[in-house]
Scaffold this motif. Structure first.
Motif, PDB file in Angstrom:
ATOM      1  N   GLY A 290       0.830  -1.192   0.000  1.00 19.35           N
ATOM      2  CA  GLY A 290       0.000   0.000   0.000  1.00 19.35           C
ATOM      3  C   GLY A 290       0.866   1.243   0.000  1.00 19.35           C
ATOM      4  O   GLY A 290       2.031   1.198   0.392  1.00 19.35           O
ATOM      5  N   ASP A 291       0.281   2.342  -0.449  1.00 22.71           N
ATOM      6  CA  ASP A 291       1.029   3.596  -0.483  1.00 22.71           C
ATOM      7  C   ASP A 291       0.048   4.758  -0.606  1.00 22.71           C
ATOM      8  O   ASP A 291      -1.070   4.605  -1.116  1.00 22.71           O
ATOM      9  CB  ASP A 291       1.997   3.617  -1.665  1.00 22.71           C
ATOM     10  CG  ASP A 291       2.985   4.782  -1.601  1.00 22.71           C
ATOM     11  OD1 ASP A 291       3.211   5.301  -0.489  1.00 22.71           O
ATOM     12  OD2 ASP A 291       3.510   5.165  -2.658  1.00 22.71           O
TER      13      ASP A 291
ATOM     14  N   ALA B 247      -1.644   5.682  -9.391  1.00 25.16           N
ATOM     15  CA  ALA B 247      -1.982   6.902  -8.649  1.00 25.16           C
ATOM     16  C   ALA B 247      -1.234   7.003  -7.325  1.00 25.16           C
ATOM     17  O   ALA B 247      -1.356   8.011  -6.631  1.00 25.16           O
ATOM     18  CB  ALA B 247      -3.486   6.957  -8.396  1.00 25.16           C
ATOM     19  N   THR B 248      -0.460   5.989  -6.938  1.00 24.60           N
ATOM     20  CA  THR B 248       0.317   6.062  -5.703  1.00 24.60           C
ATOM     21  C   THR B 248       1.641   6.767  -5.954  1.00 24.60           C
ATOM     22  O   THR B 248       2.139   6.818  -7.080  1.00 24.60           O
ATOM     23  CB  THR B 248       0.604   4.661  -5.127  1.00 24.60           C
ATOM     24  OG1 THR B 248       1.353   3.897  -6.083  1.00 24.60           O
ATOM     25  CG2 THR B 248      -0.693   3.935  -4.803  1.00 24.60           C
ATOM     26  N   ASN B 249       2.233   7.285  -4.883  1.00 20.62           N
ATOM     27  CA  ASN B 249       3.513   7.984  -5.006  1.00 20.62           C
ATOM     28  C   ASN B 249       4.620   7.072  -5.527  1.00 20.62           C
ATOM     29  O   ASN B 249       5.497   7.507  -6.270  1.00 20.62           O
ATOM     30  CB  ASN B 249       3.924   8.558  -3.653  1.00 20.62           C
ATOM     31  CG  ASN B 249       3.120   9.793  -3.278  1.00 20.62           C
ATOM     32  OD1 ASN B 249       2.634  10.508  -4.138  1.00 20.62           O
ATOM     33  ND2 ASN B 249       2.965  10.037  -1.989  1.00 20.62           N
ATOM     34  N   SER B 250       4.599   5.804  -5.142  1.00 25.92           N
ATOM     35  CA  SER B 250       5.663   4.875  -5.520  1.00 25.92           C
ATOM     36  C   SER B 250       5.375   4.137  -6.817  1.00 25.92           C
ATOM     37  O   SER B 250       6.175   3.315  -7.244  1.00 25.92           O
ATOM     38  CB  SER B 250       5.885   3.854  -4.400  1.00 25.92           C
ATOM     39  OG  SER B 250       4.708   3.077  -4.213  1.00 25.92           O
ATOM     40  N   LYS B 251       4.215   4.409  -7.452  1.00 25.86           N
ATOM     41  CA  LYS B 251       3.786   3.667  -8.642  1.00 25.86           C
ATOM     42  C   LYS B 251       3.814   2.163  -8.338  1.00 25.86           C
ATOM     43  O   LYS B 251       4.409   1.352  -9.055  1.00 25.86           O
ATOM     44  CB  LYS B 251       4.676   3.990  -9.846  1.00 25.86           C
ATOM     45  CG  LYS B 251       4.774   5.484 -10.147  1.00 25.86           C
ATOM     46  CD  LYS B 251       3.423   6.049 -10.549  1.00 25.86           C
ATOM     47  CE  LYS B 251       3.496   7.516 -10.944  1.00 25.86           C
ATOM     48  NZ  LYS B 251       3.646   8.428  -9.782  1.00 25.86           N
ATOM     49  N   LEU B 252       3.152   1.825  -7.245  1.00 23.93           N
ATOM     50  CA  LEU B 252       3.117   0.455  -6.737  1.00 23.93           C
ATOM     51  C   LEU B 252       2.632  -0.519  -7.808  1.00 23.93           C
ATOM     52  O   LEU B 252       1.716  -0.189  -8.577  1.00 23.93           O
ATOM     53  CB  LEU B 252       2.187   0.406  -5.523  1.00 23.93           C
ATOM     54  CG  LEU B 252       2.126  -0.875  -4.703  1.00 23.93           C
ATOM     55  CD1 LEU B 252       3.446  -1.137  -4.004  1.00 23.93           C
ATOM     56  CD2 LEU B 252       1.000  -0.752  -3.657  1.00 23.93           C
ATOM     57  N   LEU B 253       3.243  -1.699  -7.853  1.00 26.39           N
ATOM     58  CA  LEU B 253       2.833  -2.762  -8.761  1.00 26.39           C
ATOM     59  C   LEU B 253       2.476  -4.010  -7.960  1.00 26.39           C
ATOM     60  O   LEU B 253       2.971  -4.197  -6.844  1.00 26.39           O
ATOM     61  CB  LEU B 253       3.966  -3.115  -9.731  1.00 26.39           C
ATOM     62  CG  LEU B 253       4.478  -2.015 -10.668  1.00 26.39           C
ATOM     63  CD1 LEU B 253       5.722  -2.504 -11.412  1.00 26.39           C
ATOM     64  CD2 LEU B 253       3.407  -1.585 -11.656  1.00 26.39           C
TER      65      LEU B 253
END
Length: 279
Positions: free
Chosen positions: A69-70, A116-122
């Motif tokens: 999560g982020d 849309a997360t700051n870390s570009k979570l995958l």
């Protein structure tokens, strides 16, 4: 700002250990909802990502199903893919995975929301992800459509008043998850030659998918069946295994060569067929 959570549970695709993934803006380990109506009533958001509603996640590797999560921008996530609607039959809830099994599967749509997360979570920790990434990329085989949608969403400045950090121009990836993993494994002159061939094969297969998608749009022809798409996948991965050998193959994909790779869920494919294709 809000926090987006990525979840997984077994997809129950016959003959292959594959995780379905989805996204929420609430932590279901803390508060879980018995049905989507309860999610909506409480002002929360659930992105189906070409799947069904699940109260909780859980896989052999992640007992609670939590993949990460982020903090991110809720308006951007909502613009990319509308939450609280099943993907089939609802174009706004598909991101740019318009045609399930052709443009991508659940992994790619979850990644689109998580952009849309700051870390570009995958969702790269989901089982089967490296195979999925090899076939469709991180954001779908029609990635140009995704980047265009992100740019369009960003044109609405109102969407970013809650998150200035993320209000930057979209950056197209030059190397996706699969290519990074393959490059790390296929080293040296011989490895570099094989890597170049693998990337060329991958490009050719993705062009086949793009052609199928265009034919569907231009002629309103029916979608291939799940069995047909999975047969294409089997051919693709068998060619890679033959080229790079069993050790490198298992290192990259985390499954042995010869395992039947069924990335496309027959149930999702059948249900999609009940709706006309729309974008």
């Amino acid at each position: 700002m809000t926090t987006l959570f990525a979840w997984a549970r077994p997809a129950f695709v016959q003959g292959f250990p594959f995780d379905h993934t989805w996204v929420t803006d609430y932590d279901n380990r803390v508060k879980n909802y018995p049905a989507i109506n309860a999610v909506v009533s409480d002002g929360q958001n659930y992105w189906y990502c070409w799947g069904d509603y699940h109260i909780l996640g859980g896989t052999p590797s992640y007992p609670d199903g939590f993949l990460g999560g982020d903090i991110g921008s809720l308006p951007l996530a909502q613009c990319i893919c509308e939450p609280n609607l099943i993907s089939k039959g609802n174009p706004s809830a598909k991101g740019t995975i318009f045609n399930y099994g052709i443009d991508g599967v659940c992994h790619q749509l979850a990644n689109q929301v998580l952009y849309a997360t700051n870390s570009k979570l995958l969702v790269h920790n989901a089982r089967g992800y490296m195979l999925s990434s090899a076939r469709y990329g991180d954001y779908g085989s029609n990635s140009s459509a995704f980047w265009a949608k992100v740019s369009n969403c960003r044109s609405n400045a109102q969407s970013y008043r809650d998150n200035l950090r993320i209000a930057k121009e979209p950056t197209m990836q030059t190397l996706d998850t699969f290519e990074k993993r393959a490059a790390a494994v296929l080293r040296g002159p011989d490895g570099a030659r094989k890597l170049k061939k693998v990337i060329s094969m991958r490009r050719a297969y993705r062009q086949r998918l793009a052609m199928v998608s265009r034919q569907m749009a231009e002629t309103e022809s029916p979608s291939p069946t799940a069995a047909q798409l999975n047969a294409m996948n089997h051919e693709f991965f068998a060619e890679i295994a033959k080229l790079i050998g069993p050790i490198a193959y298992q290192t990259i994909f985390e499954v042995p060569p010869g395992m039947e790779v069924n990335l496309v869920d027959e149930n999702q494919m059948e249900e999609q067929a009940a709706f006309p294709m729309s974008r």
